[in-house]
Every structure is written in structure tokens, then in C-alpha cells.
Design an enzyme around this catalytic site. Structure first.
Site, PDB file in Angstrom:
ATOM      1  N   ASP A  50     -89.920 -66.017   6.787  1.00 50.96           N
ATOM      2  CA  ASP A  50     -88.558 -66.199   6.396  1.00 50.96           C
ATOM      3  C   ASP A  50     -87.773 -66.559   7.670  1.00 50.96           C
ATOM      4  OD1 ASP A  50     -85.913 -65.829   5.790  1.00 50.96           O
ATOM      5  OD2 ASP A  50     -86.276 -64.021   4.799  1.00 50.96           O
ATOM      6  N   ARG A 104     -87.647 -57.064  13.432  1.00 50.85           N
ATOM      7  CA  ARG A 104     -86.560 -58.383  13.652  1.00 50.85           C
ATOM      8  C   ARG A 104     -85.972 -57.817  14.972  1.00 50.85           C
ATOM      9  NH1 ARG A 104     -83.675 -58.799   7.518  1.00 50.85           N
ATOM     10  NH2 ARG A 104     -85.405 -59.285   6.669  1.00 50.85           N
ATOM     11  N   GLN A 119     -88.888 -53.046   2.900  1.00 50.37           N
ATOM     12  CA  GLN A 119     -87.969 -53.128   1.667  1.00 50.37           C
ATOM     13  C   GLN A 119     -89.177 -53.304   0.726  1.00 50.37           C
ATOM     14  OE1 GLN A 119     -85.711 -56.421   2.909  1.00 50.37           O
ATOM     15  NE2 GLN A 119     -87.190 -58.067   1.985  1.00 50.37           N
ATOM     16  N   ASP A 232     -75.839 -61.004  -3.234  1.00 48.89           N
ATOM     17  CA  ASP A 232     -76.366 -59.535  -2.583  1.00 48.89           C
ATOM     18  C   ASP A 232     -75.672 -58.495  -3.280  1.00 48.89           C
ATOM     19  OD1 ASP A 232     -77.227 -61.080  -0.550  1.00 48.89           O
ATOM     20  OD2 ASP A 232     -75.604 -60.707   0.939  1.00 48.89           O
ATOM     21  N   GLU A 245     -75.155 -52.968   1.728  1.00 50.41           N
ATOM     22  CA  GLU A 245     -75.926 -53.810   1.130  1.00 50.41           C
ATOM     23  C   GLU A 245     -77.236 -53.366   0.871  1.00 50.41           C
ATOM     24  OE1 GLU A 245     -78.568 -57.822   2.082  1.00 50.41           O
ATOM     25  OE2 GLU A 245     -76.546 -57.772   3.084  1.00 50.41           O
ATOM     26  N   SER A 248     -80.760 -58.481  -1.297  1.00 48.49           N
ATOM     27  CA  SER A 248     -80.359 -59.673  -1.329  1.00 48.49           C
ATOM     28  C   SER A 248     -81.290 -60.595  -2.019  1.00 48.49           C
ATOM     29  CB  SER A 248     -80.792 -60.446   0.059  1.00 48.49           C
ATOM     30  OG  SER A 248     -80.342 -61.720   0.120  1.00 48.49           O
TER      31      SER A 248
END
Length: 331
Positions: A50, A104, A119, A232, A245, A248
Site C-alpha cells: 500500500d 509506518r 487492524q 472513512d 477514525e 478506511s
């Protein structure tokens, strides 16, 4: 802020397990998903990683037994899942989910963001006739119903959390353009926060294309979500007074949408990669999918003010000292 955690560390760990077990069992049943194993790293030449907004650098490492190649830690499994559905022989109406763990490295560290991401990544095959906004909204409603069902079980087990959050009966839908029109002159984040205070739970739709102001609401990779059929799920976090959030998601690009979005993003060279070639040749199924933050969901339901209360990561020393002064123990 006058804040004290409702649970001690052992209670917190038990509550995290309750939330994760309850949510994943119910979402699998509600969306007809089967759990599968998933990669922690992929080869760049596969085109499967991604690219997020296009500026984040993946963590990479050399593989001595594969000379000249470097593997990349995934940012998410948005594209991998679509290939897996084909390879494993899933049919329309069926789908998969997996535990996605990522690093990340360029994430800004704050109360909501960590170097570590966990997630539930999920993906489901659609009939082409169901590739529309109605399908997207119905799927969002299903996910939101599972969130509410999970919250009810958590509150039954830990009634002291009852004042920590509010979930309305129904989730509201609004497009990025409608949000900009509603709050002219505000930044994207200010718009999200303002509407969260009103709606408490909403799905922000159509993210990626430029708005009438000239800029997109937020950056989106061009090669998995259709920017007209994505969005989202945001909840209102009362302790932080902001939009929060938790997911997504979207209906994925078809051949024409992929080419249009690659061109708009200046990423046309990606069309040469394996995943993109498979898609452009019509060899991948039509799908809908997304990611649902595990620690994010726990943080919200447990009335926490820092993501480090729901998972283990590393933080700046000043941040840890500030949390300690507030009586907040990070895992």
C-alpha cells in the site's frame, strides 16, 4: 485535562482481548468472512504494498538468499487481499479477513498515531451489478452494527466505562464535498471534528478527488479504492474532542477507474506492476474491502486518551513523561 483510566493494566489487557474476540467473531459472521494468514512483508516488484499517500517510506531489508532484492514491511494489505480472494477460490458474497500488522516509519507520533499499526484487513467479492453506493452504505451499516454490539458486551463486562463514549443508533453519511460546503474556510481536520461533535458517528464518503476548493479532502492511493465509492468511518471521541477514525474502506477500482486514478495521481508507471497487470487484464474479482483499527477500536471503547494504552510501541521521552504525570500507563 482531568483524566484517570477506568481500568488497571491487567483489566485493560483482559478488556482488549474481549473487544478483539467479540468484534472479529461478529464481523466475520455479519460479512461472511473467513480468517486467513497474511504476509508481514512483500517484494516491491509485486506492486502489492500500500503506497498510502505516496510519500511514506516502507521499512525494507535485504534477503541474502534472494540476491538483489529487498523485502518491504507492508503498510496495509489493500491489494494483497484481492489477489488472495482469487487464488483461494472465493465466490461472490464471500470474503476474508486477517490480522494486519505493519510498521509506518514516517508516522507522526501523537495520541492517535503510532509507528505500529494493527487492524483487521478484510475483503469481499461482489457481483459487478453491486458495485454501487447502495452496497457501500449497507456494508458500512453492517460494520457499525457490529461496533455497537461489541460496545454493549464491553459495557456489560465493565460498567465503569459507561460515560466514556456515545454511539448513536444510526450512522450518518456525508460526502467530502458536502462537508466542505458545510464548514467553508475550515481545514479538513477542523471539518471532520466539527461534524463529529454533531453526528457522533458518520461515514465520510468520496475521498481522493479534488474538491471545489481545489484540493482533495485527504490523500488516497490511486490503485485500490474507487475515489467515488470509498470513505472513512469516524466516531466522536469526547475526551479528545475530535473525530476518531476507526476504518478506511471502499469498493475497489475496476480497470477504467484504475487507469483514470493512476493518471490523475501521476502514477501511470504502476500499471506495469504485477498486481496492476492482473487487474487491467480482467483477472481479478470485483471487491469491497477495508481496514478496521484494532487498537483504535479498543482505545475508543475503553475510554483511553492515548493509543499506547492499547498497544505496545515506542514513544518520545517527553510524551511518556507527560502521560505519567497524568497517571496514564502506556503498555
Amino acid at each position: 485535562m482531568d483524566y484517570r483510566p477506568c481500568l488497571n493494566l491487567r483489566q485493560t489487557e483482559s478488556a482488549i482481548k474481549l473487544i478483539k474476540d467479540t468484534f472479529q467473531n461478529n464481523i466475520a459472521e455479519a460479512l461472511h468472512l473467513q480468517r486467513v494468514s497474511a504476509p508481514l512483508y512483500v517484494m516491491p516488484s509485486s506492486g502489492l504494498n500500500d503506497n498510502l499517500t505516496g510519500v511514506e517510506r516502507p521499512v525494507s531489508f535485504d534477503v541474502p538468499d534472494i540476491p538483489g532484492e529487498e523485502a518491504q514491511i507492508v503498510h496495509s494489505l489493500a491489494k494483497w487481499k484481492r489477489l488472495a480472494l482469487k487464488r483461494y477460490g472465493f465466490k461472490p458474497g464471500e470474503g476474508l479477513y486477517t490480522d494486519m500488522n505493519a510498521i509506518r516509519r514516517d508516522e507522526t507520533l501523537d495520541a492517535l498515531h503510532s509507528l505500529y499499526v494493527d487492524q483487521w484487513d478484510w475483503e469481499k467479492i461482489l457481483d459487478k451489478k453491486d458495485r454501487n453506493e447502495g452496497t457501500l452504505k449497507e456494508t458500512v451499516r453492517t460494520i457499525y452494527a457490529v461496533v455497537k454490539k461489541t460496545a454493549q458486551k464491553v459495557l456489560a463486562a465493565y460498567p465503569q466505562l459507561g460515560q466514556g463514549f456515545e454511539l448513536p443508533e444510526k450512522i450518518t453519511f456525508i460526502t467530502a464535498q458536502e462537508l466542505e460546503d458545510r464548514y467553508p474556510g475550515s481545514t479538513a481536520k477542523e471539518r471532520e471534528d466539527a461534524f463529529a461533535r454533531e453526528a457522533k458517528a458518520y461515514f465520510l464518503m468520496k475521498i481522493g478527488w479534488p474538491l471545489r476548493s481545489g484540493a482533495p479532502h485527504d490523500g488516497r492511493a490511486p490503485d485500490y479504492d474507487d475515489w467515488n465509492l470509498n470513505g472513512d468511518i469516524l466516531l466522536y471521541h469526547p475526551l479528545l474532542d475530535c473525530a476518531f477514525e476507526i476504518s478506511s474502506m471502499g469498493i475497489r477500482v475496476d480497470e477504467q477507474t484504475l487507469l483514470r486514478q493512476l493518471k490523475a495521481s501521476g502514477c501511470e508507471e504502476r500499471a506495469k506492476l504485477h498486481f496492476h497487470q492482473e487487474l487491467l487484464a480482467g483477472r481479478l474479482p470485483c471487491t469491497i474491502g477495508g481496514g478496521i483499527g484494532q487498537s483504535r477500536l479498543c482505545m475508543f471503547m475503553l475510554g483511553q486518551i492515548h493509543i499506547g494504552q492499547s498497544h505496545v510501541s515506542i514513544w518520545p521521552e517527553a510524551m511518556m513523561e507527560r502521560m505519567a504525570e497524568m497517571g496514564v500507563e502506556l503498555l
